[in-house]
Design a protein around this motif. Sequence first.
Motif, mmCIF file in Angstrom:
data_model
loop_
_atom_site.group_PDB
_atom_site.id
_atom_site.type_symbol
_atom_site.label_atom_id
_atom_site.label_comp_id
_atom_site.label_asym_id
_atom_site.label_seq_id
_atom_site.Cartn_x
_atom_site.Cartn_y
_atom_site.Cartn_z
ATOM 1 N N TRP A 145 0.839 -1.192 0.000
ATOM 2 C CA TRP A 145 0.000 0.000 0.000
ATOM 3 C C TRP A 145 0.881 1.251 0.000
ATOM 4 C CZ3 TRP A 145 -4.888 -0.429 3.613
ATOM 5 C CH2 TRP A 145 -5.761 -1.370 3.058
ATOM 6 N N PRO A 185 -3.279 5.711 2.046
ATOM 7 C CA PRO A 185 -4.365 5.154 2.876
ATOM 8 C C PRO A 185 -5.551 4.746 2.019
ATOM 9 C CG PRO A 185 -3.510 7.175 3.840
ATOM 10 C CD PRO A 185 -2.898 7.068 2.469
ATOM 11 N N ARG A 186 -6.220 3.669 2.446
ATOM 12 C CA ARG A 186 -7.374 3.170 1.718
ATOM 13 C C ARG A 186 -8.556 3.033 2.667
ATOM 14 N NH1 ARG A 186 -5.426 -1.330 -2.738
ATOM 15 N NH2 ARG A 186 -3.509 -0.270 -3.402
ATOM 16 N N LYS A 187 -9.738 3.130 2.092
ATOM 17 C CA LYS A 187 -10.951 3.042 2.880
ATOM 18 C C LYS A 187 -11.378 1.579 2.969
ATOM 19 C CE LYS A 187 -13.712 6.417 2.279
ATOM 20 N NZ LYS A 187 -14.712 7.357 1.726
ATOM 21 N N ILE A 188 -11.641 1.116 4.188
ATOM 22 C CA ILE A 188 -12.041 -0.264 4.413
ATOM 23 C C ILE A 188 -13.380 -0.301 5.127
ATOM 24 C CG2 ILE A 188 -9.650 -1.077 4.519
ATOM 25 C CD1 ILE A 188 -10.000 -1.244 7.576
ATOM 26 N N LYS A 189 -14.088 -1.406 4.980
ATOM 27 C CA LYS A 189 -15.372 -1.605 5.634
ATOM 28 C C LYS A 189 -15.189 -2.562 6.808
ATOM 29 C CE LYS A 189 -18.923 -2.078 2.986
ATOM 30 N NZ LYS A 189 -19.887 -2.662 2.022
ATOM 31 N N VAL A 220 -16.996 2.419 8.284
ATOM 32 C CA VAL A 220 -15.988 2.682 7.258
ATOM 33 C C VAL A 220 -14.843 3.454 7.896
ATOM 34 C CG1 VAL A 220 -15.506 3.756 5.042
ATOM 35 C CG2 VAL A 220 -17.727 2.687 5.430
ATOM 36 N N HIS A 221 -13.621 2.984 7.682
ATOM 37 C CA HIS A 221 -12.440 3.616 8.279
ATOM 38 C C HIS A 221 -11.343 3.726 7.227
ATOM 39 C CE1 HIS A 221 -14.071 3.168 12.384
ATOM 40 N NE2 HIS A 221 -14.488 1.981 11.976
ATOM 41 N N TRP A 222 -10.428 4.663 7.483
ATOM 42 C CA TRP A 222 -9.235 4.775 6.659
ATOM 43 C C TRP A 222 -8.127 3.947 7.295
ATOM 44 C CZ3 TRP A 222 -8.924 6.868 1.938
ATOM 45 C CH2 TRP A 222 -9.945 7.732 1.532
ATOM 46 N N LEU A 223 -7.445 3.152 6.474
ATOM 47 C CA LEU A 223 -6.363 2.295 6.951
ATOM 48 C C LEU A 223 -5.125 2.567 6.110
ATOM 49 C CD1 LEU A 223 -5.658 -0.027 8.951
ATOM 50 C CD2 LEU A 223 -6.167 -1.616 7.082
ATOM 51 N N SER A 224 -4.000 2.768 6.767
ATOM 52 C CA SER A 224 -2.741 3.031 6.068
ATOM 53 C C SER A 224 -1.677 2.081 6.582
ATOM 54 C CB SER A 224 -2.292 4.485 6.283
ATOM 55 O OG SER A 224 -1.974 4.711 7.648
#
Length: 391
Positions: free
Chosen positions: A350, A353-357, A367-371
Amino acid sequence: EYDRLKTLMLIFGTSFMKTVWDPLSGEVIKEDRLSPEGELELTEEGEFAQEDIWEGEVSCRNLTPFAIIPANDKVSCVKDQSWIMEDLHMTECGIYELYPHLRGKLTKAEDDDETQYEKIAYHLGSSLFQGSGSKGQDQLSSLTNTRRVTSYWQKPNYQYEKGVLAVVVGNQLAMINEWPNNYGLNVYPHVRFVERDNGLHFWSQSTIERLIPIQRAYNRIRGAVDRNAKLMAKGKWMVPKGAQIAQDALDDDSGELVEYNSAVPEPHQAAIAPLPNYVMDHQQALVVDFRDAGGQRETSTSPGNNLTAGIAMQMQAELSDEIIGPIIQRMGESKELVANTQLELMHQEWVEPRKIKVFGEGNSVGVHWLSTMDLRHHTDVHVEVESMYPE
């Protein structure tokens, strides 16, 4: 993927989940195209030329036990294998997308590319393999033509510190390089799922396989009972020679007079003895063996009237346990390895940051941002058995 994986695990005893980084999936990003000299290219309209670049994504696919060849089948743990070979079928279109230098180099598909088992499975229309093929594929397009793709995974060691990955398509070497990623605690990207683990062999025997001899014996007895019932329902008549009975005399008409020669004994229906009791008892015993081999137990849901001691109640509760408990526990441990591999690949690949469910308690969704910053410092992965299934 997990639904199919569990089905294969129950049928064959062993199945696999492969987790790798797929550079040709995910969101598409538009970027300016550069020439081999590093300069920006322009279109005929004078605008900057752009090209599509995939973000990439973690890919999880289940594999049948026929797709994996271990170095030593007496070693039960995947990470302890010195090497693993992966044997799959891919369409020519997918092969050219991953290895464009093979375009025009692949020879005509031979019927020997398929094993005898694969030929039977394809003939029956089985979906146990990733692709399907047949002898007359040459008339089809590259979207349906399949080729055997064999991958060799050499575990990192003192000689090859970053491992060796070699891919062969037919008789062509597609690539040979170091491992593209670190796959975490499992070492290999292939996580093994087993129904029952004996700890002595790489391949586990499924409950269905253990039940086959009992099922055959039960079917034979059921067939004998069925034949005996038919014989007793359709009785035989003992008629002495010279009785001079008309052909239509012995029928189902009530009150009919049956004339016969009185000089010989009268006709009578043959007495067919029923099956002895030990045959029926053996049939019930096979049902009990079927439950024992399958891990099933039948006990009362509430303690018996004569049970008052705590140890007796505990023993009755243990007898009511089923095989499903240990299976779920082993599945949870394997899912932890898959999740660990997924997070390792996210941390390595990665860029942004990407948005995950996230699914929470009571089927709540967030829904959160994960980096990659969130995955540093040895992020722990733990799977709670009760949380794997919806309420």
